[in-house]
Design a protein around this motif. Sequence first.
Motif, short mmCIF file in Angstrom:
data_model
loop_
_atom_site.label_atom_id
_atom_site.label_comp_id
_atom_site.label_asym_id
_atom_site.label_seq_id
_atom_site.Cartn_x
_atom_site.Cartn_y
_atom_site.Cartn_z
N LEU A 400 0.83 -1.20 0.00
CA LEU A 400 0.00 0.00 0.00
C LEU A 400 0.87 1.25 0.00
CD1 LEU A 400 -2.84 -1.07 2.46
CD2 LEU A 400 -2.65 -1.42 -0.01
N PRO A 401 0.28 2.41 -0.32
CA PRO A 401 1.07 3.65 -0.45
C PRO A 401 1.80 4.01 0.83
CG PRO A 401 -1.12 3.93 -1.39
CD PRO A 401 -1.12 2.61 -0.70
N VAL A 402 2.80 4.89 0.68
CA VAL A 402 3.67 5.26 1.79
C VAL A 402 2.88 5.87 2.94
CG1 VAL A 402 4.17 7.54 0.83
CG2 VAL A 402 5.81 6.45 2.38
N ALA A 403 1.76 6.52 2.66
CA ALA A 403 0.97 7.16 3.71
C ALA A 403 0.37 6.14 4.69
CB ALA A 403 -0.15 8.00 3.10
N THR A 404 0.33 4.88 4.30
CA THR A 404 -0.23 3.85 5.20
C THR A 404 0.81 3.26 6.13
OG1 THR A 404 0.19 2.03 3.63
CG2 THR A 404 -1.91 3.22 3.43
N ARG A 405 2.07 3.66 6.00
CA ARG A 405 3.11 3.06 6.83
C ARG A 405 2.99 3.54 8.27
NH1 ARG A 405 8.38 3.71 2.82
NH2 ARG A 405 7.45 2.61 1.04
N GLY A 406 3.22 2.62 9.19
CA GLY A 406 3.16 2.98 10.59
C GLY A 406 3.29 1.76 11.48
N ALA A 407 3.57 2.01 12.76
CA ALA A 407 3.70 0.94 13.74
C ALA A 407 2.52 0.89 14.69
CB ALA A 407 4.99 1.10 14.54
N VAL A 408 1.70 1.95 14.70
CA VAL A 408 0.56 2.02 15.62
C VAL A 408 -0.62 2.50 14.80
CG1 VAL A 408 -0.33 2.96 17.78
CG2 VAL A 408 2.14 2.62 17.49
N GLN A 409 -1.55 1.61 14.46
CA GLN A 409 -2.60 1.98 13.53
C GLN A 409 -3.80 1.05 13.67
OE1 GLN A 409 -0.31 -0.25 9.79
NE2 GLN A 409 -0.34 1.96 9.88
N ARG A 410 -4.92 1.54 13.13
CA ARG A 410 -6.12 0.70 13.00
C ARG A 410 -6.44 0.57 11.52
NH1 ARG A 410 -12.11 2.64 14.70
NH2 ARG A 410 -11.57 4.02 12.98
N ILE A 411 -6.72 -0.66 11.11
CA ILE A 411 -7.05 -0.94 9.71
C ILE A 411 -8.44 -1.54 9.67
CG2 ILE A 411 -6.37 -2.20 7.63
CD1 ILE A 411 -3.51 -2.35 8.85
N THR A 412 -9.33 -0.96 8.87
CA THR A 412 -10.67 -1.50 8.71
C THR A 412 -10.93 -1.75 7.23
OG1 THR A 412 -11.60 0.75 8.65
CG2 THR A 412 -11.56 -0.37 10.78
N LEU A 413 -11.68 -2.80 6.93
CA LEU A 413 -11.97 -3.16 5.53
C LEU A 413 -12.98 -4.27 5.47
CD1 LEU A 413 -9.41 -5.66 4.09
CD2 LEU A 413 -9.19 -4.85 6.44
N TRP A 414 -13.50 -4.46 4.27
CA TRP A 414 -14.24 -5.67 3.91
C TRP A 414 -13.37 -6.45 2.93
CZ3 TRP A 414 -18.85 -7.36 5.80
CH2 TRP A 414 -19.63 -6.43 6.52
N ASP A 486 -0.16 -2.42 17.20
CA ASP A 486 0.65 -1.63 18.11
C ASP A 486 2.11 -2.02 17.90
OD1 ASP A 486 1.35 0.19 20.09
OD2 ASP A 486 -0.09 -0.57 21.55
N ARG A 487 3.00 -1.39 18.65
CA ARG A 487 4.42 -1.63 18.44
C ARG A 487 4.81 -3.09 18.69
NH1 ARG A 487 4.92 3.42 21.70
NH2 ARG A 487 4.96 5.14 20.20
N GLY A 488 4.07 -3.76 19.54
CA GLY A 488 4.41 -5.14 19.86
C GLY A 488 3.24 -6.10 19.87
N SER A 489 2.16 -5.77 19.14
CA SER A 489 1.00 -6.66 19.15
C SER A 489 0.11 -6.41 17.95
CB SER A 489 0.18 -6.45 20.43
OG SER A 489 -0.36 -5.14 20.47
N VAL A 490 -0.73 -7.42 17.66
CA VAL A 490 -1.77 -7.32 16.64
C VAL A 490 -3.04 -7.92 17.22
CG1 VAL A 490 -2.53 -8.01 14.34
CG2 VAL A 490 -0.13 -7.46 14.73
N GLU A 491 -4.15 -7.17 17.13
CA GLU A 491 -5.45 -7.69 17.53
C GLU A 491 -6.38 -7.64 16.32
OE1 GLU A 491 -6.38 -6.30 21.97
OE2 GLU A 491 -5.21 -4.81 20.84
N VAL A 492 -7.02 -8.77 16.03
CA VAL A 492 -7.90 -8.88 14.87
C VAL A 492 -9.31 -9.16 15.35
CG1 VAL A 492 -8.38 -10.14 12.74
CG2 VAL A 492 -6.00 -9.75 13.44
#
Length: 564
Positions: A400-414, A486-492
Motif C-alpha cells: 500500500l502507499p507510503v501514507a499507510t506506513r506505521g507501527a501504531v494503527q487501525r485498519i478497517t476493511l471488507w 501496536d508496536r508489539g501486538s496485533v489484535e484482529v
Amino acid sequence: MRLTPYRFSLRVAPLLIAALSGAHIAAASCAAPSADGTPQWRPALHYTPQRNWMNDPNGLVYDNGSYHLFYQYNPLGNDWGNMSWGHATSTDLVHWREQPVAIHANANEEIFSGSIVADARNTSGLGAPGNTPLVALYTSVYKEGSGHAPGTQAQSLAYSLDHGATWRPYAHNPVLTLDPESKQFRDPKVSWYAPGGYWLMTTVVADAHVVKLYRSGDLIHWTFLSDFTLPGIPHEGALWEMPDLVPLALDGDPRRIKWVMIVNVNPWSIAGGSGSMYFVGDFDGRTFTPDRVAPAGSDPAQFRWVDHGADFYAAGTFSGAPGARPVVIAWMSNWDYAAKAPTTPWRGAMTLPRELALKTIDGEPRLVIAPTAAFDAWADRGRPATHLADLTVTSTLTELPVATRGAVQRITLWLAPRSAVRAGLVVRRSADGAIGTKIVYDTVTWTLTLDRSQSGEANFSDAFSKQHIVNLPLEHGRLKLEIVVDRGSVEVFANGGRAALTDLIFPPRDADRVAVFSEHGSATFDGLTVTQLAGSDDDPACASRQAAGNSCCLPDRQHGDGRL
C-alpha cells in the motif's frame, strides 16, 4: 476456625512507591531509547507499567468517574515474584495513568488475584455516611510463620475509603478458606446478584478444575452454594483460573438473560498454553448449568473461546461499569513464554478493553467481542487516515502507499476473497518482505489465521507458537475486519466481533509497511482505511507523558517528521 494473622500496613512512603512503580508515568510510555531498553516494543495503545513484571488484571471496578485497573505486579523486578497489586486509572478506557502500588506483598503473604466492588449499600459496615467503601476480595498466599502452612491460599479482604488510593486490611483475614486448607484455592470474583439481593463469588480450586460459588450478605461471611465442573475432565493437567460469571441479554433482549461463565485455563488453550474459554447457560441463584458441554476427551476446538490468539489470558469484567455491555480486559501474554518475553524495563501488557455481547449464531448463543465504543470514537476523531479505493488483487502481493506506513494503527476493511484460494493483509512488513505478520483467510477451509511465523524476534522461546486459527464463514461472500496494530501486538476482530485473535509480535522498528495479497485467484479489498494512532498530542502515550511534564514521543510513521 478462622485464624487472625498480624495486622499489616498497606501504606508505603510516597518516594519509595514512586521509585518502585513509576507512579504517574504514562501507561503506554514513549520512553527514550536506552542501552538496555526496548522502546520499539513499548505499547502506545495498551496499558503497561513503566517498568517491571505484570500479569493478570485484578480488581476491575468503575468508581467516582474512573475505571480502576489493578493487576498482578512485581514492584522489585522484571520477573514473576513478590506478587502485589499494581494500579492504573482511566476516565475513558483509552488513556491510562499508572498509580502507586496499591497492596504490597509482605513478610507473611503474597497478594494474588481477586476483585473489587463498590459497596454502595455499606453491607460490609466498613464505610461511613456518604463514603462508599471499595471492598477488595483477593487471594492471600501465606508464607512460613504466617500461622498457615506455606503456600496455603485463602481469600482475604481489604477496603478503601478514598476511591482506591489507599487500602486497609480487614482485621480478621482470611474471610474464606477451605477445610482442609488448599494451595490451589484462589481468584475470587465478586458481583451483586440482584434477584437474590446478595453478593455472589466465583473462585476456583485450580488443579481440581472446579469453580466454587458462594453467597454473602456483607462481603465478609460467605456461604457455599455449589460447584461447577465438567464430567470426565477433558484436559488433564491444566489449571482453571480467574472465573467470572456474567449475565448478558441474548440478542439484546433484556427478557432473555443468559449467563456466561468465563474460565481461564493454563495450559491446553485453543492456541496453545494459556487462554480464556467460556460456557453459556443458566444460573438460578445457586447453580450454574451450561447449555452445552463438549464430551470428555474432546479437542480444544470443541469448546468456546473468548479469543483464538495466543495472548489473551485472565480475562475479567469491570464491576459497576456504565453502559449496557460488560467491558472485559485480559493479560496480553501467555504462560508458555511470558517469562522470556524480550522486553525491558517492563514485561507484560493488557489487551485493549473490549465490549461483550451475546448473539444467536448458527442457532446457539455465542459471545461477540469488539473494541469499546470509546476506543473506536477516539480512533475516528481527526486522526491521519488513508482511504483507498476498492482494490482488486489477482495472485499477487501489493504494497500500500507510503501514507499507510506505521507501527501504531487501525485498519478497517471488507475482504471479499472471490476466486482466490487465500487472501489477506500483511502488517508490520519490512522493506524486503522478510518480516511481516499475516492475516489470512482460506476459502477452502473457511478459516481465518493470524500468522506471526515471520513477525520478527521469535527465538527467545521454542513455545512462541506461530499460527493461530479460527473457523469463520464468510457473510455474503465477505469478511469484515478491524485490525489494531501496536508496536508489539496485533489484535484482529472479524465479522463485528464474532471472532477475535490477539498475538504479541516483536518486529524491528523499521518494519512499518502494509500490503494486501491474494493467492491463486482474485480478491477485493473494499472500504480499506488505515488510521495512524500514534504521534499526535492526544495519543494515549504522548498525552499522558505531557501531563506528567515529560516530552512526547516522535511519530511512528516513516513519512512526516520522524520516527522512534
